[in-house]
Enzyme design. Structure first.
Site, PDB file in Angstrom:
ATOM      1  N   LYS A  24      34.536-100.840   9.950  1.00  0.00           N
ATOM      2  CA  LYS A  24      34.841 -99.425   9.686  1.00  0.00           C
ATOM      3  C   LYS A  24      35.387 -98.751  10.948  1.00  0.00           C
ATOM      4  CE  LYS A  24      31.319 -96.560   8.511  1.00  0.00           C
ATOM      5  NZ  LYS A  24      31.269 -95.387   9.395  1.00  0.00           N
ATOM      6  N   ARG A  29      40.264 -96.521  13.738  1.00  0.00           N
ATOM      7  CA  ARG A  29      41.045 -96.416  14.979  1.00  0.00           C
ATOM      8  C   ARG A  29      42.440 -96.992  14.824  1.00  0.00           C
ATOM      9  NH1 ARG A  29      35.766 -96.096  15.974  1.00  0.00           N
ATOM     10  NH2 ARG A  29      34.941 -95.286  17.930  1.00  0.00           N
ATOM     11  N   ASP A 317      23.578 -98.419  13.808  1.00  0.00           N
ATOM     12  CA  ASP A 317      23.728 -98.336  12.351  1.00  0.00           C
ATOM     13  C   ASP A 317      22.879 -99.375  11.617  1.00  0.00           C
ATOM     14  OD1 ASP A 317      25.490 -96.231  12.633  1.00  0.00           O
ATOM     15  OD2 ASP A 317      27.259 -97.519  12.661  1.00  0.00           O
TER      16      ASP A 317
HETATM   17  C1  S3P Z   1      30.954 -94.910  15.313  1.00  0.00           C
HETATM   18  C2  S3P Z   1      30.024 -94.620  16.257  1.00  0.00           C
HETATM   19  C3  S3P Z   1      28.590 -94.457  15.963  1.00  0.00           C
HETATM   20  C4  S3P Z   1      28.215 -95.030  14.593  1.00  0.00           C
HETATM   21  C5  S3P Z   1      29.211 -94.667  13.540  1.00  0.00           C
HETATM   22  C6  S3P Z   1      30.596 -95.156  13.904  1.00  0.00           C
HETATM   23  C7  S3P Z   1      32.355 -95.026  15.725  1.00  0.00           C
HETATM   24  O1  S3P Z   1      28.265 -93.089  16.014  1.00  0.00           O
HETATM   25  O2  S3P Z   1      26.932 -94.593  14.215  1.00  0.00           O
HETATM   26  O3  S3P Z   1      28.837 -95.272  12.295  1.00  0.00           O
HETATM   27  O4  S3P Z   1      33.168 -95.579  14.960  1.00  0.00           O
HETATM   28  O5  S3P Z   1      32.683 -94.566  16.843  1.00  0.00           O
HETATM   29  P1  S3P Z   1      27.905 -92.390  17.419  1.00  0.00           P
HETATM   30  O6  S3P Z   1      28.865 -92.896  18.386  1.00  0.00           O
HETATM   31  O7  S3P Z   1      27.999 -90.933  17.236  1.00  0.00           O
HETATM   32  O8  S3P Z   1      26.495 -92.849  17.691  1.00  0.00           O
END
Ligand code: S3P
Length: 431
Positions: A24, A29, A317
């Site tokens: 994901k 990105r 996660d």
């Molecule tokens: C993500 C960063 C994480 C993660 C989210 C996806 C990302 O959040 O929990 O599911 O793609 O940068 P945080 O960086 O806010 O912890």
């Protein structure tokens, strides 16, 4: 009436191979950088989950041509300087990554746009991103509460900053770096604890230069990105649900193919090994600056452990499903330093504990984590998803080891990150 899904298997055993959907974080990105870049970007293995589709939808509204056939995506962009002011509100749906990274990108873009989110995202904090962006000169306004969506971003000239991160968050780091790409001067971000580095790797892939020294990353503003080809590996955070299932369901053995093995994401493998799970990892391969490989997980006797500190961002996660695993481990599992779980799609500390207790788990919450005593036999119950995909999947995996069926309320949110989850579950558990 809310929908419900029942998970009930007669003595399941999980066997076979699984290729989980695309990562994901990397899928988001790839579309974002492909849209900032000039020219054509092809993405294969894209995650066709709702979150990533929200990202595609936003860029279409900004005038970027994006075509998608299943998991193959082509982005053809005139470059960020030629984006068009959207006529509609940009909707991030349930996706925190879309909202936070887009705030950074839009701040230095030539357009003005309003961004909204669904009922869950509209309660998640945005100041962690708009704060540092404000220091760079970003012009972000709100009609109501300035910590929450909807927010209007008036794209403007930005100035570089040196930013010391007060939270461990790849979303915040990425928002500042992506704004820094468009700012005048050199922006630096210093992390408290290292978080996932997909933005840094992908910026390199699109032709930008970054430097890293310890926990500080620097980016020079004004660098131009060019379209490229991106191959997205399987999402280890999605695989984690079936890894946990294979580890705790007797006689199971599952191989996960082409799963992403970026070291900032593999905390789950470290924890599984430390809990006594038999695990084999194949020779890794690399593409688009990311590593991937095959991981085989075998049913094992489990020991409790302490999970905290630098490990947390590497498995943030995965904590809901690891809490489930801990109910089957011998001893006391203590999770600390995970207060970020309280501001995810739901408060995942309270939600996980509330739902697992309904199954009979011995679990206590703390301000920054959970304490779980095991092993505990679990019974069936009706569990809530809270509209949170990872809670919904945790509930379904629990159904593999409960004495009676598990009914999941509002399971459709699982399509946010893993549209074919139930298909994969029944194929593996019946195979
Ligand atoms: C993500 C960063 C994480 C993660 C989210 C996806 C990302 O959040 O929990 O599911 O793609 O940068 P945080 O960086 O806010 O912890």
């Amino acid at each position: 009436m809310s929908e419900q899904k029942t998970v009930s298997f007669e003595r399941p055993v999980l066997r076979g191979t699984l290729q989980v959907p695309g990562d994901k974080s990397i899928s988001h990105r790839a579309v974002m950088l492909g849209s900032i870049a000039t020219g054509k970007t092809t993405i294969s293995g894209f995650l066709d989950g709702e979150d990533c589709l929200s990202t595609i939808d936003m860029f279409r509204k900004l005038g970027v041509s994006i075509t998608r056939e299943g998991t193959d995506v082509v982005v053809d962009s005139p470059g960020i300087s030629a984006w068009q002011t959207p006529t509609e509100t940009l909707d991030a749906g349930n996706s925190g990554t879309t909202a936070r990274l887009m705030l950074g990108i839009l701040s230095g873009s030539p357009v003005t746009s309003t961004m909204c989110g669904d009922q869950y995202l509209s309660k998640r904090p945005m100041k962690r991103v708009t704060g540092p962006l404000g220091l760079m000169g970003a012009n972000i306004t709100s009609d109501e509460h300035d910590d929450y969506l909807p927010l209007t971003v008036h794209g403007t000239k930005l100035a570089a900053i040196d930013y010391q991160m007060p939270v461990a968050s790849a979303q915040v780091k990425s928002a500042v770096l992506l704004a820094g790409l468009q700012a005048e001067g050199e922006t630096s971000v210093t992390e408290m604890v290292v978080s996932r580095d997909h933005t840094e790797r992908m910026l390199n892939q699109f032709g930008a230069e970054l430097t890293q020294e310890g926990k500080t990353i620097r980016i020079q503003g004004g660098q131009q990105l060019s379209g490229t080809d991106v191959v997205v590996p399987g999402d280890i955070s999605s695989a984690a649900f079936f890894m946990v299932a294979a580890a705790m369901v007797e006689d199971s053995e599952v191989s996960f193919e082409k799963v992403g093995l970026n070291p900032t994401r593999t905390g789950i493998l470290d924890v599984l090994k430390a809990m006594g799970v038999r695990l084999e990892q194949s020779q890794e391969q690399g593409f688009s600056g990311e590593r991937y490989g095959t991981v085989k997980i075998m049913y094992s006797k489990l020991n409790a452990m302490e999970i905290g500190g630098e490990l947390i961002p590497r498995l943030i996660d995965e904590l809901p499903v690891l809490a489930l695993l801990a109910t089957q481990a011998k001893g006391r599992t203590i999770i600390t330093d995970a207060e970020e779980l309280r501001v995810k799609e739901t408060d995942r500390i309270e939600a996980v504990a509330t739902e697992l207790r309904k199954l009979g788990a011995d679990i206590e919450t703390t301000p920054d984590g959970m304490i779980i005593n095991g092993p505990t036999p679990l019974t069936g119950a009706t569990l809530q998803s809270y509209g949170d995909h990872r809670l919904g999947m945790m509930a379904a995996i629990a159904g593999l080891i409960t004495s009676g069926p598990v009914h999941i309320e509002n399971p459709s949110c699982i399509a946010i990150s893993y549209p074919q989850f139930f298909e994969d579950l029944s194929n593996l558990a019946n195979g």
